[in-house]
Write an enzyme that holds these catalytic residues in place. Structure first.
Site, PDB file in Angstrom:
ATOM      1  N   GLY A 298       2.314  -1.670   4.678  1.00  0.00           N
ATOM      2  CA  GLY A 298       2.940  -2.799   5.338  1.00  0.00           C
ATOM      3  C   GLY A 298       2.038  -3.837   5.942  1.00  0.00           C
ATOM      4  O   GLY A 298       2.452  -4.526   6.872  1.00  0.00           O
ATOM      5  N   GLY A 299       0.797  -3.994   5.460  1.00  0.00           N
ATOM      6  CA  GLY A 299      -0.027  -5.110   5.899  1.00  0.00           C
ATOM      7  C   GLY A 299      -0.141  -5.193   7.409  1.00  0.00           C
ATOM      8  O   GLY A 299      -0.578  -4.272   8.097  1.00  0.00           O
TER       9      GLY A 299
ATOM     10  N   THR B  77       0.831  -1.184   0.000  1.00  0.00           N
ATOM     11  CA  THR B  77       0.000   0.000   0.000  1.00  0.00           C
ATOM     12  C   THR B  77       0.871   1.242   0.000  1.00  0.00           C
ATOM     13  O   THR B  77       2.077   1.160   0.070  1.00  0.00           O
ATOM     14  CB  THR B  77      -0.898  -0.060   1.256  1.00  0.00           C
ATOM     15  OG1 THR B  77      -2.175   0.378   0.963  1.00  0.00           O
ATOM     16  CG2 THR B  77      -0.367   0.676   2.390  1.00  0.00           C
TER      17      THR B  77
END
Length: 527
Positions: free
Chosen positions: A423-424, A342
């Site tokens: 970064g999930g 993202t």
């Protein structure tokens, strides 16, 4: 010593310098923070295509002095044809993570731009779309140098992406591109030009929508024209947690925004007095575990949830959860992890309006599918659904779980702070590190972003679930964390897996402060 950049006329921070400059250009022309963010969002969709794009989703928190912040949920649902039976007919035991059947949700980002601009009409004179999208169109037409991260991810994921419809022709016509090679995207330039001319609604209900739907159907996606036409971004109230230092806002489900708020809400109760030692890192890691356990059990499309995530942020609930944290010992782990790529960006204008925004296509290059005749790489966010029973079982019209979550704080001292990261699984953890360092322990904003970070569980580009520490963390702190029972892995300094964070802060005297992550390719562009 690292210091934040400051200015008075407005600021945009982004993980790519051309996106930040696109936003700053709009501020210089009298645009507001929302308009600047749309310009930055369009530009970064062009210059950082491995991380985001207009074929993905977005989430906003917008703060205006004297009013409560608003959130915009711009995530698309699963297509009407996207059923477990559809995947069974194709012999899929699970939803593919790449390819046309991974492109199963509507892209909501452009609808979010439209909703944000509609909200910003209250601010006065509006700049035309031609101005907001001008830099993005120019970069797509003229080309931009490929960054290190795009080169490395294209190389590392080549076997997954090279055969996806349109991918190689768009991003690697001569094979894996070299670092610094110029990427031109004429089809995407034409698409953005069409949006500038016809309006953003054309993406869902116009000629562009017809082209998108026909192209997706042709390559084998279940998304159809009716799915696009039915889509609207939602303007809604954000979730909020009350801290000793002020109030912090984020998105409700289907995002993990509640986790970001829970982590700092729990930490606020643990009595930690200084940054970056054992107590700081251990307490945030243990708070992360408590937040992620609830998230994994419940967070999905809110229409399919039996609990209200806002209840987890009430003082009594946070007190109960905080009491479960052992100040000296690590709780058992792992639990299932959530991946995701993202970009996060922040903007502020001279009138004190502040935007926290996040935009994504889920994995690097999303599904890998570039919609024919559009230059749009389509997200694979729907791959977070499952075909098995559970909270995230696939159903037509259902919203997938999202790692995306932009944070915004209104502090008791009068500051408004927008902050976030990619970064999930690491997003809420990095947010907590930046927030606690800066707000609670008084670190300079840039120092708080640049300082060594940690990560519990899997994130972007990694599959393990242990506690990862950047090498700059003090050896004594590392040893103390090991003794407490954490399974430690040391990773390189300034590692991409720790996310690309940033922040923008408006002070009561009108000074605007910004920070950007040395792990990325960005800047703070001030006016």
């Amino acid at each position: 010593m690292l210091f934040s950049k400051t200015c008075l006329g407005g600021m945009v921070t982004a993980p790519h310098h051309l996106a930040a400059q696109a936003g700053a250009n709009v501020l210089r022309q009298g645009g507001n923070a929302v308009e600047a963010m749309v310009a930055a969002a369009a530009a970064i969709a062009v210059v950082y295509p491995h991380m985001n794009g207009i074929g993905g989703d977005g989430f906003w928190v917008i703060s205006e002095p004297g009013r409560e912040p608003v959130a915009i949920q711009a995530c698309g649902p699963a297509a009407a044809l996207a059923t477990p039976g559809f995947y069974g007919q194709h012999g899929d035991a699970a939803i593919p993570t790449r390819g046309p059947r991974a492109a199963l949700t509507v892209a909501g980002a452009v609808g979010g731009w439209a909703a944000a601009l509609g909200h910003a009409q209250r601010f006065g004179r509006a700049l035309p779309l031609e101005v907001l999208l001008a830099d993005a169109i120019r970069h797509a037409q003229g080309g931009v140098p490929i960054t290190r991260s795009q080169h490395e991810l294209t190389r590392d994921k080549w076997h997954e992406l090279k055969d996806q419809p349109g991918f190689a022709a768009t991003y690697a016509a001569d094979g894996i591109p070299l670092l610094g090679a110029v990427l031109k995207q004429p089809a995407l330039a034409a698409t953005l030009s069409r949006l500038a001319e016809a309006g953003l609604d054309d993406f869902y209900r116009g000629d562009l929508a017809a082209t998108i739907a026909a192209g997706l159907e042709r390559v084998g996606s279940p998304v159809r024209a009716g799915d696009l036409a039915a889509y609207r971004a939602q303007v809604l109230a954000p979730l909020m947690v009350q801290l000793k230092s002020g109030r912090v806002y984020n998105l409700p489900p289907p995002t993990q925004g509640v986790s970001a708020l829970m982590i700092i809400g729990l930490f606020d109760r643990l009595g930690v007095s200084e940054a970056d030692g054992f107590e700081h890192i251990h307490s945030l890691v243990e708070a992360t575990k408590r937040a992620f356990i609830l998230r994994n059990q419940h967070v999905t499309d809110p229409a399919h949830m039996s609990v209200d995530a806002a209840d987890w942020l009430q003082a009594a609930a946070l007190d109960r959860e905080a009491a479960q944290i052992d100040a000296q010992r690590a709780a058992p782990w792992p639990h299932p992890a959530k991946p995701g790529d993202t970009i996060w960006m922040g903007a502020a204008d001279a009138q004190g309006r502040v935007v926290s925004y996040i935009q994504s296509i889920f994995w690097e290059f999303g599904s890998g599918v570039v919609v024919p005749d559009t230059g749009i790489v389509w997200q694979n966010r729907g791959a977070s659904f499952t075909l098995d029973e559970g909270a995230n079982r696939l159903a037509p019209g259902k919203l997938p779980f999202h790692t995306l979550n932009p944070s915004l704080a209104r502090l008791n001292d009068g500051r408004t702070l927008a902050y976030g990261t990619m970064g999930g699984e690491g997003q809420p953890q990095t947010q907590a590190a930046v927030f606690t360092r800066h707000v609670l322990f008084g670190q300079n904003l840039q120092a708080a972003v640049s300082a060594p970070r940690w990560l519990l569980g899997r994130t972007w580009g990694d599959v393990s679930t242990n506690l990862k520490l950047e090498g700059r963390i003090a050896p004594g702190t590392v040893d103390a964390l090991r003794r407490a029972g954490h399974e430690i892995e040391l990773v390189p300094d300034y590692s991409d897996m720790m996310g690309h964070a940033g922040a923008v802060c408006v002070h009561p005297d009108g000074v605007i402060e910004g920070a950007t992550d040395p792990r990325a390719d960005g800047i703070c562009a001030g006016v």
